[in-house]
Scaffold this motif. Structure first.
Motif, PDB file in Angstrom:
ATOM      1  N   ASP A   1      49.882  39.435  26.712  1.00  0.00           N
ATOM      2  CA  ASP A   1      51.242  39.072  27.095  1.00  0.00           C
ATOM      3  C   ASP A   1      51.183  38.204  28.339  1.00  0.00           C
ATOM      4  O   ASP A   1      50.639  38.618  29.369  1.00  0.00           O
ATOM      5  CB  ASP A   1      52.075  40.335  27.359  1.00  0.00           C
ATOM      6  CG  ASP A   1      53.526  40.009  27.659  1.00  0.00           C
ATOM      7  OD1 ASP A   1      54.201  39.458  26.761  1.00  0.00           O
ATOM      8  OD2 ASP A   1      53.961  40.292  28.788  1.00  0.00           O
ATOM      9  N   ARG A   2      51.711  36.986  28.231  1.00  0.00           N
ATOM     10  CA  ARG A   2      51.693  36.028  29.335  1.00  0.00           C
ATOM     11  C   ARG A   2      50.280  35.845  29.905  1.00  0.00           C
ATOM     12  O   ARG A   2      50.061  35.733  31.101  1.00  0.00           O
ATOM     13  CB  ARG A   2      52.674  36.454  30.434  1.00  0.00           C
ATOM     14  CG  ARG A   2      54.133  36.234  30.059  1.00  0.00           C
ATOM     15  CD  ARG A   2      55.077  37.081  30.862  1.00  0.00           C
ATOM     16  NE  ARG A   2      55.097  38.461  30.346  1.00  0.00           N
ATOM     17  CZ  ARG A   2      55.983  39.386  30.701  1.00  0.00           C
ATOM     18  NH1 ARG A   2      56.924  39.078  31.568  1.00  0.00           N
ATOM     19  NH2 ARG A   2      55.937  40.599  30.193  1.00  0.00           N
ATOM     20  N   GLY A   3      49.315  35.821  28.996  1.00  0.00           N
ATOM     21  CA  GLY A   3      47.940  35.551  29.381  1.00  0.00           C
ATOM     22  C   GLY A   3      47.144  36.748  29.845  1.00  0.00           C
ATOM     23  O   GLY A   3      45.953  36.630  30.120  1.00  0.00           O
TER      24      GLY A   3
ATOM     25  N   LEU B   1      40.655  40.251  33.996  1.00  0.00           N
ATOM     26  CA  LEU B   1      41.176  40.251  32.633  1.00  0.00           C
ATOM     27  C   LEU B   1      41.419  41.672  32.136  1.00  0.00           C
ATOM     28  O   LEU B   1      42.416  41.953  31.476  1.00  0.00           O
ATOM     29  CB  LEU B   1      40.188  39.537  31.704  1.00  0.00           C
ATOM     30  CG  LEU B   1      40.660  39.234  30.288  1.00  0.00           C
ATOM     31  CD1 LEU B   1      41.755  38.180  30.314  1.00  0.00           C
ATOM     32  CD2 LEU B   1      39.491  38.743  29.427  1.00  0.00           C
ATOM     33  N   ILE B   2      40.482  42.577  32.454  1.00  0.00           N
ATOM     34  CA  ILE B   2      40.553  43.954  31.986  1.00  0.00           C
ATOM     35  C   ILE B   2      40.332  44.883  33.176  1.00  0.00           C
ATOM     36  O   ILE B   2      39.271  44.841  33.807  1.00  0.00           O
ATOM     37  CB  ILE B   2      39.477  44.231  30.908  1.00  0.00           C
ATOM     38  CG1 ILE B   2      39.668  43.298  29.704  1.00  0.00           C
ATOM     39  CG2 ILE B   2      39.537  45.685  30.464  1.00  0.00           C
ATOM     40  CD1 ILE B   2      38.522  43.331  28.723  1.00  0.00           C
TER      41      ILE B   2
ATOM     42  N   LEU C   1      35.836  38.024  24.585  1.00  0.00           N
ATOM     43  CA  LEU C   1      34.382  37.868  24.643  1.00  0.00           C
ATOM     44  C   LEU C   1      33.951  36.698  25.519  1.00  0.00           C
ATOM     45  O   LEU C   1      32.858  36.735  26.101  1.00  0.00           O
ATOM     46  CB  LEU C   1      33.823  37.678  23.227  1.00  0.00           C
ATOM     47  CG  LEU C   1      33.928  38.892  22.311  1.00  0.00           C
ATOM     48  CD1 LEU C   1      33.467  38.523  20.906  1.00  0.00           C
ATOM     49  CD2 LEU C   1      33.102  40.050  22.850  1.00  0.00           C
ATOM     50  N   GLY C   2      34.776  35.656  25.626  1.00  0.00           N
ATOM     51  CA  GLY C   2      34.395  34.505  26.449  1.00  0.00           C
ATOM     52  C   GLY C   2      34.189  34.871  27.906  1.00  0.00           C
ATOM     53  O   GLY C   2      33.114  34.664  28.475  1.00  0.00           O
ATOM     54  N   PRO C   3      35.205  35.461  28.563  1.00  0.00           N
ATOM     55  CA  PRO C   3      35.017  35.906  29.952  1.00  0.00           C
ATOM     56  C   PRO C   3      34.174  37.171  30.044  1.00  0.00           C
ATOM     57  O   PRO C   3      33.536  37.419  31.064  1.00  0.00           O
ATOM     58  CB  PRO C   3      36.442  36.177  30.435  1.00  0.00           C
ATOM     59  CG  PRO C   3      37.340  35.545  29.430  1.00  0.00           C
ATOM     60  CD  PRO C   3      36.597  35.550  28.136  1.00  0.00           C
ATOM     61  N   GLY C   4      34.193  38.004  28.979  1.00  0.00           N
ATOM     62  CA  GLY C   4      33.452  39.253  28.980  1.00  0.00           C
ATOM     63  C   GLY C   4      34.313  40.424  29.402  1.00  0.00           C
ATOM     64  O   GLY C   4      35.245  40.293  30.202  1.00  0.00           O
TER      65      GLY C   4
END
Length: 372
Positions: A319-321, A297-298, A288-291
């Motif tokens: 996994d590994r960030g 991220l996604i 939720l922080g980055p969205g």
């Protein structure tokens, strides 16, 4: 200053208590993450528990009973756990946008006149008390003598109460059995002095956000705060003032401009990706922080698996960030669905996380793994 995404993700894992160093208390977790979404109470408990040195549920409930945290409608109009000081600043920034005065909001929910009438009634009714939704609605109707407000106040989502929360007039109170109660933040928290002005509030919350989810853009912060509804002039001024003061610095992450806390630059530069897998609960701040629109991220074609209908945010495998899949509890354990394009995730790491989840929830650690 130039950083790689790998450095940033490794640093975020450390800052969010997901790597080597765990938190000692729920207050430490909530403060570091600049709030924990609490629309689903069990998810909030779980988000805190997975970051504690001694993972166990109940830490959030205990902190609320001690009134070390406050539960209030805040970022993006959702219920959050916040430290009292952060709550005052976040609410100030929410109120500064005056979203309830926009024509579309008034046509859909309530007019500014109705909100003002409810706010005036709450200022009179609520200090020193904790009332259920039904009790509060009844007293507002009695005070305003406006029966047209009855349907508005009966809304299960408390839509018309949110602008009052953002003005520092309403927060959640102690539970009454299974019923939610509402009280004044001044009643809930000793030393509550009201909301600061927006500029000093921004000077606190922007660095706090970047201290968990940076480096990040101004737009990412605004989406996290209020779905992009901040006044543009105010938003630009806040970031410009913090840049001039040296509190934040413009940097580059794999060629993309962003802002970081100046105090964090050396730590980000020194961050080294390390093997590590975590199973994070629904509505976790790591997402939720980055969205969910952050494509670093996604992946876009995976977003629908994480940001689901009805506003549900799936539990994720990190996994590994990097987000490497999703997971869900089942009646006899949990099922992990790994993304085919992700790097291989060691089964032993997943099994260790399954055991951690089982200790938190009291469920089974039986693990099923599939690839999607």
């Amino acid at each position: 200053m130039e950083f790689s995404l790998e450095q940033v993700l490794a640093w975020r894992m450390e800052r969010q208590f997901l790597a080597a160093v765990a938190a000692e208390s729920a207050v430490a977790v909530v403060g570091r993450l600049c709030g924990v979404q609490a629309q689903v109470a069990s998810a909030a408990e779980h988000a805190v528990a997975v970051r504690l040195a001694a993972p166990a549920t109940g830490a959030v409930e205990a902190a609320l009973e001690r009134r070390e945290l406050i539960k209030v409608w805040a970022m993006r109009g959702t219920l959050h756990l916040l430290t009292v000081t952060d709550a005052a600043s976040c609410l100030s920034l929410m109120a500064d946008a005056r979203t309830w005065e926009k024509g579309a909001w008034q046509r859909t929910f309530a007019t500014t006149g109705q909100i003002d009438a409810i706010a005036d009634a709450v200022r009179e009714i609520l200090p020193g008390r904790a009332l259920t939704r039904e009790q509060l609605a009844a007293e507002i109707l009695q005070t305003t003598r406006d029966d047209s407000l009855g349907e508005l106040l009966g809304s299960g989502w408390g839509t018309v109460l949110k602008p009052l929360a953002w003005q520092g007039l309403v927060c959640h109170g102690p539970t009454d059995g299974n019923r939610v109660t509402f009280t004044s933040p001044a009643t809930w928290a000793d030393g509550w002095t009201g909301l600061p002005a927006p500029d000093p509030a921004a000077a606190r919350i922007i660095p706090a956000y970047l201290g968990a989810f940076g480096p990040a853009t101004m737009e990412a912060f605004d989406q996290w705060l209020i779905r992009g509804a901040s006044r543009r002039a105010s938003l630009r001024r806040w970031f410009a003032d913090l840049s001039r003061s040296g509190d934040i610095t413009e940097v580059s992450v794999d060629g993309q401009a962003a802002f970081a806390r100046t105090a964090d630059l050396d730590d980000i530069a020194a961050a080294v990706p390390v093997p590590g897998t975590r199973l994070l609960p629904a509505f976790d701040q790591f997402v939720l922080g980055p969205g969910t629109r952050d494509e670093r991220l996604i992946a876009p074609h995976r977003r629908a698996l994480i940001s689901r209908t009805g506003g549900w945010i799936s539990p994720v495998v990190v996994d590994r960030g990097r987000i490497a899949g999703t997971w869900e509890p089942t009646g006899d354990g949990l099922t992990v669905s790994l993304f085919a394009e992700a790097e291989p995730v060691p089964h032993d790491s997943l099994a260790g996380e399954a055991n951690r989840i089982a200790k938190i929830t009291g469920g089974s650690a039986t693990l099923r793994v599939a690839t999607v």
